[in-house]
Scaffold this active site. Sequence first.
Site, PDB file in Angstrom:
ATOM      1  N   ARG A  49       0.824  -1.225   0.000  1.00  0.00           N
ATOM      2  CA  ARG A  49       0.000   0.000   0.000  1.00  0.00           C
ATOM      3  C   ARG A  49       0.848   1.260   0.000  1.00  0.00           C
ATOM      4  O   ARG A  49       0.516   2.252  -0.637  1.00  0.00           O
ATOM      5  CB  ARG A  49      -0.853  -0.008   1.268  1.00  0.00           C
ATOM      6  CG  ARG A  49      -2.283  -0.318   0.979  1.00  0.00           C
ATOM      7  CD  ARG A  49      -3.165   0.067   2.082  1.00  0.00           C
ATOM      8  NE  ARG A  49      -2.643  -0.408   3.373  1.00  0.00           N
ATOM      9  CZ  ARG A  49      -3.410  -0.918   4.322  1.00  0.00           C
ATOM     10  NH1 ARG A  49      -4.683  -1.068   4.108  1.00  0.00           N
ATOM     11  NH2 ARG A  49      -2.905  -1.292   5.467  1.00  0.00           N
ATOM     12  N   ASP A 180       4.975 -23.903   3.752  1.00  0.00           N
ATOM     13  CA  ASP A 180       5.171 -24.193   5.164  1.00  0.00           C
ATOM     14  C   ASP A 180       6.684 -24.220   5.319  1.00  0.00           C
ATOM     15  O   ASP A 180       7.344 -25.129   4.806  1.00  0.00           O
ATOM     16  CB  ASP A 180       4.574 -25.556   5.513  1.00  0.00           C
ATOM     17  CG  ASP A 180       4.714 -25.853   6.996  1.00  0.00           C
ATOM     18  OD1 ASP A 180       5.826 -25.651   7.529  1.00  0.00           O
ATOM     19  OD2 ASP A 180       3.729 -26.278   7.617  1.00  0.00           O
ATOM     20  N   HIS A 181       7.246 -23.237   5.970  1.00  0.00           N
ATOM     21  CA  HIS A 181       8.710 -23.098   5.894  1.00  0.00           C
ATOM     22  C   HIS A 181       9.441 -24.293   6.526  1.00  0.00           C
ATOM     23  O   HIS A 181      10.608 -24.516   6.244  1.00  0.00           O
ATOM     24  CB  HIS A 181       9.196 -21.764   6.473  1.00  0.00           C
ATOM     25  CG  HIS A 181       9.281 -21.712   7.964  1.00  0.00           C
ATOM     26  ND1 HIS A 181       8.233 -21.345   8.760  1.00  0.00           N
ATOM     27  CD2 HIS A 181      10.301 -21.984   8.812  1.00  0.00           C
ATOM     28  CE1 HIS A 181       8.608 -21.389  10.021  1.00  0.00           C
ATOM     29  NE2 HIS A 181       9.852 -21.773  10.100  1.00  0.00           N
ATOM     30  N   ASP A 238      -1.159 -21.905  14.943  1.00  0.00           N
ATOM     31  CA  ASP A 238       0.144 -21.342  14.556  1.00  0.00           C
ATOM     32  C   ASP A 238       1.182 -22.427  14.263  1.00  0.00           C
ATOM     33  O   ASP A 238       2.009 -22.270  13.371  1.00  0.00           O
ATOM     34  CB  ASP A 238       0.644 -20.437  15.703  1.00  0.00           C
ATOM     35  CG  ASP A 238       1.913 -19.695  15.335  1.00  0.00           C
ATOM     36  OD1 ASP A 238       1.951 -19.099  14.244  1.00  0.00           O
ATOM     37  OD2 ASP A 238       2.882 -19.714  16.131  1.00  0.00           O
ATOM     38  N   HIS A 243       3.162 -26.807  10.787  1.00  0.00           N
ATOM     39  CA  HIS A 243       4.527 -27.312  10.952  1.00  0.00           C
ATOM     40  C   HIS A 243       4.549 -28.713  11.573  1.00  0.00           C
ATOM     41  O   HIS A 243       5.231 -29.620  11.103  1.00  0.00           O
ATOM     42  CB  HIS A 243       5.357 -26.385  11.847  1.00  0.00           C
ATOM     43  CG  HIS A 243       5.382 -24.958  11.364  1.00  0.00           C
ATOM     44  ND1 HIS A 243       5.355 -24.634  10.037  1.00  0.00           N
ATOM     45  CD2 HIS A 243       5.443 -23.779  12.027  1.00  0.00           C
ATOM     46  CE1 HIS A 243       5.396 -23.314   9.908  1.00  0.00           C
ATOM     47  NE2 HIS A 243       5.448 -22.782  11.100  1.00  0.00           N
ATOM     48  N   LYS A 340       5.257 -21.736  23.528  1.00  0.00           N
ATOM     49  CA  LYS A 340       6.107 -20.550  23.656  1.00  0.00           C
ATOM     50  C   LYS A 340       6.590 -20.481  25.101  1.00  0.00           C
ATOM     51  O   LYS A 340       5.945 -21.016  26.009  1.00  0.00           O
ATOM     52  CB  LYS A 340       5.293 -19.282  23.362  1.00  0.00           C
ATOM     53  CG  LYS A 340       4.667 -19.239  21.977  1.00  0.00           C
ATOM     54  CD  LYS A 340       5.658 -18.784  20.956  1.00  0.00           C
ATOM     55  CE  LYS A 340       5.012 -18.642  19.593  1.00  0.00           C
ATOM     56  NZ  LYS A 340       5.991 -18.694  18.507  1.00  0.00           N
TER      57      LYS A 340
HETATM   58  C1  BG6 Z   1       6.127 -19.601  12.561  1.00  0.00           C
HETATM   59  C2  BG6 Z   1       5.224 -19.304  13.711  1.00  0.00           C
HETATM   60  O1  BG6 Z   1       5.393 -20.128  11.483  1.00  0.00           O
HETATM   61  O2  BG6 Z   1       7.111 -20.546  12.978  1.00  0.00           O
HETATM   62  C3  BG6 Z   1       6.015 -18.748  14.882  1.00  0.00           C
HETATM   63  O3  BG6 Z   1       4.247 -18.351  13.312  1.00  0.00           O
HETATM   64  C4  BG6 Z   1       7.124 -19.712  15.244  1.00  0.00           C
HETATM   65  O4  BG6 Z   1       5.178 -18.540  16.005  1.00  0.00           O
HETATM   66  C5  BG6 Z   1       7.948 -20.080  14.024  1.00  0.00           C
HETATM   67  O5  BG6 Z   1       7.954 -19.073  16.208  1.00  0.00           O
HETATM   68  C6  BG6 Z   1       8.918 -21.196  14.355  1.00  0.00           C
HETATM   69  O6  BG6 Z   1       9.748 -21.418  13.257  1.00  0.00           O
HETATM   70  P1  BG6 Z   1      11.222 -21.966  13.455  1.00  0.00           P
HETATM   71  O7  BG6 Z   1      11.746 -22.125  12.073  1.00  0.00           O
HETATM   72  O8  BG6 Z   1      11.937 -20.894  14.238  1.00  0.00           O
HETATM   73  O9  BG6 Z   1      11.107 -23.234  14.218  1.00  0.00           O
END
Ligand code: BG6
Length: 496
Positions: A49, A180-181, A238, A243, A340
């Site tokens: 934006r 999904d990283h 989350d 993950h 967390k």
């Molecule tokens: C993200 C979450 O997708 O993954 C975060 O939104 C989390 O809350 C993070 O901290 C964890 O990723 P990694 O790669 O640090 O384990």
Amino acid sequence: MARSDVVPHLYVIFGATGDLTHRKLLPALYNLMQRRDIAENCYILGTARSDLSDADFRQEARASLSDAGFSDDDLGSWCDHRLFYHSLGPDSDDFPGLKDRIDAIEQEHDLPGNRVFYLSVPPQVYPSTIEALGEAGLDSSPGWTRVVIEKPFGHDLESARDLNALTHRYFDESQVYRIDHYLGKETVQNLLVFRFANALFETDWNRDQIERVEITVAEDLGIGTRAGYYDRAGALRDMVQNHIAQLFTLIAMEPPTCFEADAIRQEKIKVLESTTPLDPFEDVVFGQYAAGRVDGEEVPGYRNEEDVAPNSRTETYVALRLEVANWRWQGVPFYVRTGKRMAETLTQIAIVFNRAPVSIFRNNGTPDLESNVLLITLKPDEGFDLHFEVKAPGQPFDLKKQQLSFRYNEAFGRMPEAYETLLLDTIVGDQTLFVHADEAEMSWKLFAPVLDQHVAVYPYEAGSWGPEATRKLNETWVAGGNALSGSQQRIARETA
Ligand code: BG6
């Protein structure tokens, strides 16, 4: 050497002024281009934006690349040549203008119309962005068009279905890359190699040999400044739906017919389909961190974090028991926990094998033998440890736990960033590490019903291993923990 499967293209990033773009996407693209994995004429168009010029965006990008540790002499000229910016206006609706700008850049740089659209925007604007892309005619081009969608993909089954339906109105599934990283992490991909390239373990990977599987994704950090997102999401949305579902399915899946996207994704979907529906009151424990100490520092409880309501019931911790009702896994519990502000940052999968049926050392002071354990650590210290018993030298006769260990950094040095791997895949068109539409829906189908129930949310002290109530699922956790048997604590310490 430039990769031959990388062809000239334009990488369009929505949300180009955001944190993800500056912290992860630009460094990953820069690194890919500098390592020459990417061909010469590839360009990045940031869009958002904010009313920025190309020069403003390049300056910001340069600052964030420096923050990310890049200090090459040609950093500035890379930004000047590769980066462009287009403002979508205060209502984020100038898609016709965006289309003109894309056409102009492609013409000027002789690009064949290959485009990636990366949605690094808040999830609530995914639908409007996808629709606007489609309505502006940006769903197709003279070359290929791909759309990359960040997590979370929907917030429950219905919204994920709606988002899939909308996306498929404009884009074929083969054009859609749901990120999904975790799937970009080398150690996560290595789960497939470990399992399917080493017959040694695969023959034991079943209910005959494995007593239980534990998956721990613990973080010592709190939610930081992300309350706006996190308080509506919570740990299940989350971390678990995405993950952890990935880790779980990669551990539990059957061998795919080959190492190709469809074959792998089909097997992961089958695991989710075979998983017994969760009983929210028997199989699930929710927790929320209270004040405590982490790394020697006092930290506030979740409800005292910035922008969190003082009576928030959002879970910052989830533990689950999953059961896969199929021939391989029937009767083997998969215990999962994530949270967390836990005692440490640790992502670890523990495969706990069956004990020896009887101890022939019972008359020598060892009435019960312990399980062999395979620990697969994804964070912080990527590698494996296989724990087994040996005879301690000398007398009296005693057994001692030892381990065979492999550490990634000792063997290979630097590991590529997950985003680097995934972005390259979006450019070469490999969907193996991306989530299929059906997979996203199946995962919501499994986990979302828990959110409709009034599951108790137990407080736990920041810096601990989560609420005591977790013991009702699993008395002893191999990785870390406040509920370990003596030798299991030793495993965790020795592995740390
Ligand atoms: C993200 C979450 O997708 O993954 C975060 O939104 C989390 O809350 C993070 O901290 C964890 O990723 P990694 O790669 O640090 O384990």
